[in-house]
Every structure is written in C-alpha cells, then in structure tokens.
Design a protein around this motif. Structure first.
Motif, mmCIF file in Angstrom:
data_model
loop_
_atom_site.group_PDB
_atom_site.id
_atom_site.type_symbol
_atom_site.label_atom_id
_atom_site.label_comp_id
_atom_site.label_asym_id
_atom_site.label_seq_id
_atom_site.Cartn_x
_atom_site.Cartn_y
_atom_site.Cartn_z
ATOM 1 N N TRP A 9 1.225 -1.104 0.231
ATOM 2 C CA TRP A 9 -0.002 -0.205 0.005
ATOM 3 C C TRP A 9 0.849 1.220 -0.034
ATOM 4 O O TRP A 9 0.813 2.557 -0.719
ATOM 5 N N GLU A 10 1.772 1.182 0.910
ATOM 6 C CA GLU A 10 2.663 2.405 1.277
ATOM 7 C C GLU A 10 3.681 2.303 -0.428
ATOM 8 O O GLU A 10 3.566 3.661 -0.685
ATOM 9 N N GLN A 43 3.258 5.848 -2.631
ATOM 10 C CA GLN A 43 3.839 6.520 -3.064
ATOM 11 C C GLN A 43 4.512 6.810 -4.943
ATOM 12 O O GLN A 43 4.279 8.123 -5.671
ATOM 13 N N GLN A 44 3.879 5.677 -5.636
ATOM 14 C CA GLN A 44 4.610 6.025 -6.625
ATOM 15 C C GLN A 44 2.787 6.732 -7.235
ATOM 16 O O GLN A 44 2.936 6.889 -8.653
ATOM 17 N N ALA A 45 1.639 6.735 -7.081
ATOM 18 C CA ALA A 45 0.584 7.131 -7.166
ATOM 19 C C ALA A 45 1.009 8.960 -7.243
ATOM 20 O O ALA A 45 0.226 9.811 -7.903
ATOM 21 N N ILE A 46 1.468 9.112 -5.844
ATOM 22 C CA ILE A 46 2.230 10.612 -5.870
ATOM 23 C C ILE A 46 3.247 10.959 -6.888
ATOM 24 O O ILE A 46 2.999 12.144 -7.586
ATOM 25 N N ASP A 47 3.887 10.088 -6.880
ATOM 26 C CA ASP A 47 4.606 10.182 -8.483
ATOM 27 C C ASP A 47 4.301 10.920 -9.635
ATOM 28 O O ASP A 47 4.838 11.787 -10.128
ATOM 29 N N GLY A 90 -2.911 3.424 5.590
ATOM 30 C CA GLY A 90 -3.164 2.000 5.472
ATOM 31 C C GLY A 90 -4.145 1.666 4.231
ATOM 32 O O GLY A 90 -4.968 1.950 3.543
ATOM 33 N N PRO A 91 -4.208 0.442 3.540
ATOM 34 C CA PRO A 91 -4.934 -0.332 2.773
ATOM 35 C C PRO A 91 -6.407 -0.500 2.999
ATOM 36 O O PRO A 91 -7.017 -0.091 2.342
ATOM 37 N N ALA A 100 -3.762 5.033 -4.969
ATOM 38 C CA ALA A 100 -2.686 3.562 -4.306
ATOM 39 C C ALA A 100 -3.474 2.707 -4.977
ATOM 40 O O ALA A 100 -2.885 1.515 -5.136
ATOM 41 N N PHE A 101 -4.755 2.661 -3.991
ATOM 42 C CA PHE A 101 -4.891 1.170 -4.968
ATOM 43 C C PHE A 101 -5.022 0.457 -6.437
ATOM 44 O O PHE A 101 -4.413 -0.263 -5.959
#
Ligand code: GDP
Length: 700
Positions: free
Chosen positions: A482-483, A487-491, A597-598, A607-608
């Motif tokens: 999840w984390e 992070q990847q979604a933010i990027d 978290g998830p 994120a999901f």
C-alpha cells in the motif's frame, strides 16, 4: 613442343579468368569471314563434328571461345569425345547435337535489339581427334544490310571483330574461292591491323567452285601475300549426309583428282588436315614467342597484387565460408547482448508504465469526470468518518475501477508490447551492418523471427490473461504494498501536474499572456454555461427559435476572439480543471488518512489501483518471460543455423560473402594473387622444361 601448347592453352584460360586486360593475353586464333564464306564449315571440319548453330538468318551473335583439348588414347582405348561449357555448369556433353542446341539457345538469348553481344561463350571440346588449339569464332561480316539486319548490326560486328583481331592473336581470314579476294571483308579487316600479313593465315574455301588453276593461283598468294600463307579447303556439306567423314572424303577426292595442280611439288597447302597442322604450328610458335613477354607481365602483376594484399589486408586470408560463419556468430552475439534489454525487471518496469497509463485513464473516466469527486476528498479529510460509513456508491466505484483495469486486455497488450520490442530489435539488426549488404538474408531473418513471435503471441497472451484472472475478483493489499502504491501514485500525479502546467504555459504564451488567456477562458466558460442553461431550458420552454437566436447572437466579444484562440481556451479550461482535481487528489494521497494503510482504499483509489497495476505487471512479466522470451531466445539462434546457414550451398555461400563490398574486394584481390601465383608457377615449370640442361659446375 606439343606439351607446351597444351600447357599454354591452360595458362591462357587461367589468365582470361584473372582479367581481360590485353597485357595478360596469350595468343589465340581468331576466325573471321563474311557470312556464307564457309566459316562454320571450316571450324566444324577442324573439330570433326557439326556443332555450330545453323538455320536461316542464324548468325553467331556472341563470340565463341573454343578450346580444343587433345585427349590421347590410353592403353589403345580412345577416350570419349565431349564438350563442356564451364560457365554453365552443365557437365560433360557427349552428344554434339546438344552442344549445337545449347549454342543456338545462347545465341537466341541475345535480344534482337542488341544484335550481337561482346560476352563470349566458353566452350571446351575434349577429343582424341582434335589438336590442342584455341579458336575464337566471331559473327560473320554482313555484306548487304537488309531490313532485318540493320546497318548498326554491320558496324557492331565489325567493332567486335576489331577488338579480337588485335595482337597477339592470330587471324584466320576465311575467304571463298569464288569471291574475288579484293572483296573479302576478312582480308580487308586483317590488313588494317596486320598490314604486313605477319600473323594472318588465309583459308580459301569452296575450292571446288573454281577451276583448279584459278584456285591454285589464289593459294599462291601473289596478289595479297601473307607470311603464314593460304590453305585451300573443300568443306562442302552434303545436305543429306553431313558426317565429318563424308565431308573429308569429298575434299580428299577433289584434291586427289587435281593432284597435278595441287600435288606435293606445287608447295601449295590444301586440305583440312594441312590446315589443322598449320594452325597448330602457327599457334605453337606464336605462343612460344609470347612466353617471355607474358612471364614478365605476370611477374609484374603478381608483385603488384602481393604488395596490395600486404598493404591493404596485412596478408590476412579470408574465405567466403569464414565470413559467413563469422557473420552468423556476430549475429548471435549481438542478439544475446541485446537480450539484456529484456531482463525481467526491465520488462516489468515497461509493463508498469503501460499500466500506469491505463490507471490514469480509469481514474479520469470514473473519478475526475465525476462531479462528486470533490466530495471524496472532503470525506477523506474528515478524520471522524470511518471507511465502513462511506456511501456504498464509492465502494462500487472502486470495484468498478479495479475491474476496468484488470479487464482492459492486459494479457494481449502486455504481450504485444514485449513482442513489439523484440520485433524492433530484430529489425534494427537486419537493417544494420553487415545485413544491410545482405537484403535477402535480412528478409529471411525478419521473416523467421516474426514467425516465432506469431506462434507465441496467442499462447502467451492467453496465459497471462489466465494468470491475472484472480485479480479481477479480489486483490489483497499488504501494508508495505500500500505504502509503495501510494508513493508511486504521488509520483505519477506530480508528473501529471507538471505536464498540465506545461500545457497551460504553452497556451498562455500562444494566446499572448495570462490576462488574455483568463479573459478567453472566462468567455469560453460563459459560452458553456449559456449552452447548458439553454439545453436544460429548451425542452421545458418548448421555444426552440428563441434559443437559436440567443446562441447564434453575434456579441462584441465574439469579434474579439478568433476561433483558433477559442479552441486554445477550451483546452486551457480542460487542463486547469484537471489541474485542480490533481492537486486535490495529491493532497488526499499525502493526507494521514491515505497514509494509514490499505483500510483507506475507498478514500484513495489512486493508491489502490497502483497496487493492482503493480501486481498485474509482476504477474504478466513472469509469464511473458516463460512463454514468449525464453521461447524466443531459445529458438532464435537455432533458426539462424537452420534457416540462414545450413541452407546455403557452396555457390550461395560465395554469393552471400560477395554481397558485402568490403569482403568482395578482399576476396577478389586474394583470388587474383593466388591465380597469378599459380600461373607463375606453371610458367616457371615451362621454362625449366624448355631450357637446356644446365652444365654441372665443375668441381675443383
Ligand atoms: P558461314 O556463314 O561462313 O559459316 O558459311 P557456312 O559454313 O554455313 O557455308 C555457307 C554455304 O557454303 C553452305 O551452304 C555450305 O555448304 C557451303 N560451303 C561451305 N564450304 C564449301 C565448299 O568448300 N564447297 C562448296 N561447294 N560449298 C561450301
């Protein structure tokens, strides 16, 4: 001396295969004469067989390099007579009618528009009944030009003959006894290049058609003296029976009947046998006298070739085979190196990128275009709201998004992405050195690679699709995943924000500044607002006419904004809308709620979905690796061996190597050097054969 001519004839054909330059030529006998002078009859009488093309209007259109090789009887057994066309690779031809047919075909292959061709036909005849001789048969001189034998033909033939009657060749000028020698084109042409008649032999045919005394006077050669003399022959063919023996018998009969005129005391040369002997003598002595000059010339050429080979190639020998083998090894090596680009982590990264795009599409479709999107952000920032209290609408939405992603044809798209990469790799190999020189091999390379891919794509994409099936129903997310997804979604979003800002900047510059753009965007929004209200008002009011006039109304503003800028402004509105949503969502992704978290998946679909995309990429890359890449990497080198290499016979290997100009030059020089060395060796062995035994140094 017999042995010498034979050897020199061999050397002569080797020299011819080295190059056609005049410097490296040993003499041959060139046969010229006008049409119907009896040229073919004489040649056939010398060979003892009918083998030259016949027929109405059937002139020789290409020079025939005729090499006669005497094959001596062994143990009283006469060896079989046969002919050979070394250039055609047809093997031994024992039936002379087949030789005749082949020559006819080769002649007819010269297009009528060209009339004659300079390209000689190489014909060798091996027989115990022929002397060692080389003769070149040329097209007969045309006397009268007719409709189907235009003037240019006459000139072309004359030009061709001129080329061949140069030194050091011996000219065999065929003239018919019943035609005044003054009118003989053969003698005329010979006089031009050999005015003293030092290397011309006259053959007077059709002796039976003039009174013996007249024939004898011609052979006497008082009018047109030739150093090598005239030989009279009768080579009349009996149309019903043209075997050589019959022809010879008729000739013998004729000269026997008139032995008073042509007898041994008369010193005149008559008969085909005499002609053969004379030709052998003349060729022998001419070759012997050329020996010294040719040895020097070959020595010079050899030194030059040796020097060039050293300087250009440092004496490095190559063969067509070694080049082909090296090329294939290089191909395999290059391919192997390039497979690094297809290692699993790299493939996984590429697939993830593709899936990221899909995630963005899904988000845009399901969330950003949803007017309630802002609501989701508000709920997320409300710390008191528990996920289970969220409107089921959003839960359905998340499920729909996840399912849209997993059902978007990931199997096919990811397989094709990797297959395209492989195809691009093969294409670049096929286009680069050295395959740019080998277009047919490159084509095969592409063809079999595509075939392997085609075979694997279906299986692979089905397999991938099968293996990602579980994700269509349920995705378990670990906190660590999840984390990472968050992070990847933010990027991803930050990149998207940057892209939107860039676009807006571009448009601002294009329309002429921020204020102008604001005004334009205001106008566009107003227009949209008007249209919306009009649309919703129209059905209710039922007054279409009114709406129309309103929307088409020309306002002072529409004068101010050109259509192109209005289009730009519409884009700007779109980007700035997107920008505000992205910023909102970025804030959400960074909020404590998302970080928790998830369990927050409903609030943070980005994120999901990123976690889902990651799992899809992982699974796809694994099965693409097994089903596509491993298979391809296994089959490719084997296909190179079986489709490119083992197919080639010796001739094709040479042709392949010679397609590369660098290799061709190397092979040419190497071959030239080797042939010259061989010729030199033969010439040296001849001179020891000829030189008198050296006196032994006396011992003191
Ligand atoms: P080409 O065109 O110069 O090759 O001439 P050919 O050898 O085809 O001969 C032309 C014609 O002359 C043919 O009909 C031959 O039979 C004929 N001919 C050739 N030699 C003699 C000969 O010695 N005596 C006679 N009477 N006719 C000959």
């Amino acid at each position: 001396l017999m042995h010498l001519t034979k050897k020199l004839i061999e050397i002569r054909s080797m020299l011819l295969s080295i190059d056609q330059s005049d410097a490296l030529k040993l003499p041959s006998i060139v046969v010229i004469g006008s049409q119907s002078s009896g040229k073919s009859s004489v040649l056939e009488a010398v060979v003892g067989h009918e083998f030259l093309p016949k027929g109405n209007n059937m002139v020789t259109r290409r020079p025939i390099e005729l090499t006669l090789i005497h094959t001596p009887a062994k143990n009283g057994q006469h060896p079989v007579e046969y002919g050979e066309f070394p250039g055609l690779g047809m093997g031994k031809i024992t039936n002379f009618a087949d030789i005749q047919r082949t020559l006819t075909d080769l002649n007819l292959a010269v297009p009528a528009s060209e009339c004659v061709s300079n390209d000689p036909i190489d014909l060798r005849i091996y027989s115990p009944n022929v002397p060692d001789l080389t003769l070149i048969d040329l097209p007969g001189y045309v006397q009268i030009s007719s409709l189907d034998q235009p003037e240019t033909l006459k000139e072309k033939i004359a030009g061709l003959c001129e080329k061949y009657i140069r030194e050091p060749n011996i000219i065999l000028a065929v003239c018919a006894a019943d035609v005044d020698l003054a009118n003989s084109p053969a003698l005329r042409a010979s006089r031009k290049v050999d005015p003293l008649g030092l290397r011309t032999i006259g053959v007077v045919t059709k002796m039976d058609l003039v009174p013996p005394e007249q024939g004898a006077s011609i052979l006497g050669g008082n009018r047109y003296p030739l150093h090598l003399g005239y030989v009279g022959v009768v080579a009349k063919k009996n149309p019903s029976d043209t075997t050589a023996v019959v022809v010879r018998a008729a000739e013998n009969d004729y000269f026997h009947q008139h032995r008073d005129t042509f007898g041994s005391t008369s010193q005149l040369m008559v008969g085909t046998d005499t002609l053969r002997r004379r030709l052998m003598e003349v060729l022998e002595s001419s070759m012997a006298s050329s020996l010294h000059g040719i040895t020097n010339a070959v020595q010079l050429e050899l030194e030059e070739a040796t020097y060039q080979f050293k300087v250009q190639y440092n004496d490095r020998r190559i063969t067509a085979e070694s080049y082909v083998a090296e090329t294939m090894d290089m191909l395999k090596h290059r391919f192997k190196e390039s497979t690094q680009q297809f290692r699993r982590p790299i493939i996984r990264g590429k697939l993830k990128e593709m899936l990221d795009d899909k995630v963005m599409d899904v988000l845009e479709q399901l969330y950003w275009l949803d007017k309630k999107a802002a609501e989701l952000s508000q709920m997320g920032s409300n710390a008191k709201l528990k996920p289970e209290d969220v409107d089921p609408y959003w839960k359905h939405k998340l499920e729909a998004a996840s399912s849209l992603l997993t059902k978007s044809g990931v199997g096919r798209d990811s397989t094709l992405l990797v297959a395209d990469g492989l195809r691009a790799l093969i294409d670049s190999i096929a286009l680069g050195e050295p395959f740019n020189h080998h277009p047919r091999a490159a084509e095969r390379l592409i063809e079999f690679s595509h075939n392997i891919l085609r075979d694997r794509i279906g299986v692979t994409s089905d397999q991938v699709e099968n293996c990602i099936k579980p994700y269509k129903y349920d995705v378990e997310v670990e906190p660590r995943e999840w984390e990472q997804g968050r992070q990847q979604a933010i990027d991803l979003f930050e990149k998207e924000v940057e892209a939107c800002q860039m676009k807006l900047k571009e448009i601002t510059k294009k329309v002429g500044g921020g204020r102008r753009l604001n005004a334009l965007m205001g106008y566009v929004k107003k227009l949209e607002e008007e249209q919306r209200t009009a649309k919703s008002a129209a059905p209710a009011a039922g007054d279409e006419g009114d709406v129309k006039t309103e929307s088409n109304e020309i306002t002072p503003e529409s004068y101010r904004y050109p259509p192109a800028q209005i289009v730009d402004a519409r884009y700007a509105v779109m980007y700035s809308d997107r920008l505000s949503i992205l910023k909102l969502r970025l804030a959400a992704l960074k909020s404590p709620r998302c970080r928790a978290g998830p369990q927050s998946e409903v609030f943070c679909p980005e994120a999901f979905l990123n976690v889902v995309a990651d799992k899809l990429a992982y699974t796809s890359s694994m099965f693409i690796n097994i089903e596509l890449l491993d298979q391809f990497f296994y089959q490719f080198p084997r296909e190179i061996d079986s489709r490119l290499l083992y197919d080639l016979d010796r001739k094709e290997i040479i042709a392949f190597a010679r397609e590369n100009p660098i290799v061709r030059r190397h092979l040419d020089l190497q071959e030239r050097k080797e042939k010259l060395e061989e010729v030199m060796k033969q010439l040296n062995s001849l001179s020891t054969l000829r030189s008198d035994p050296q006196p032994q140094p006396r011992r003191q």
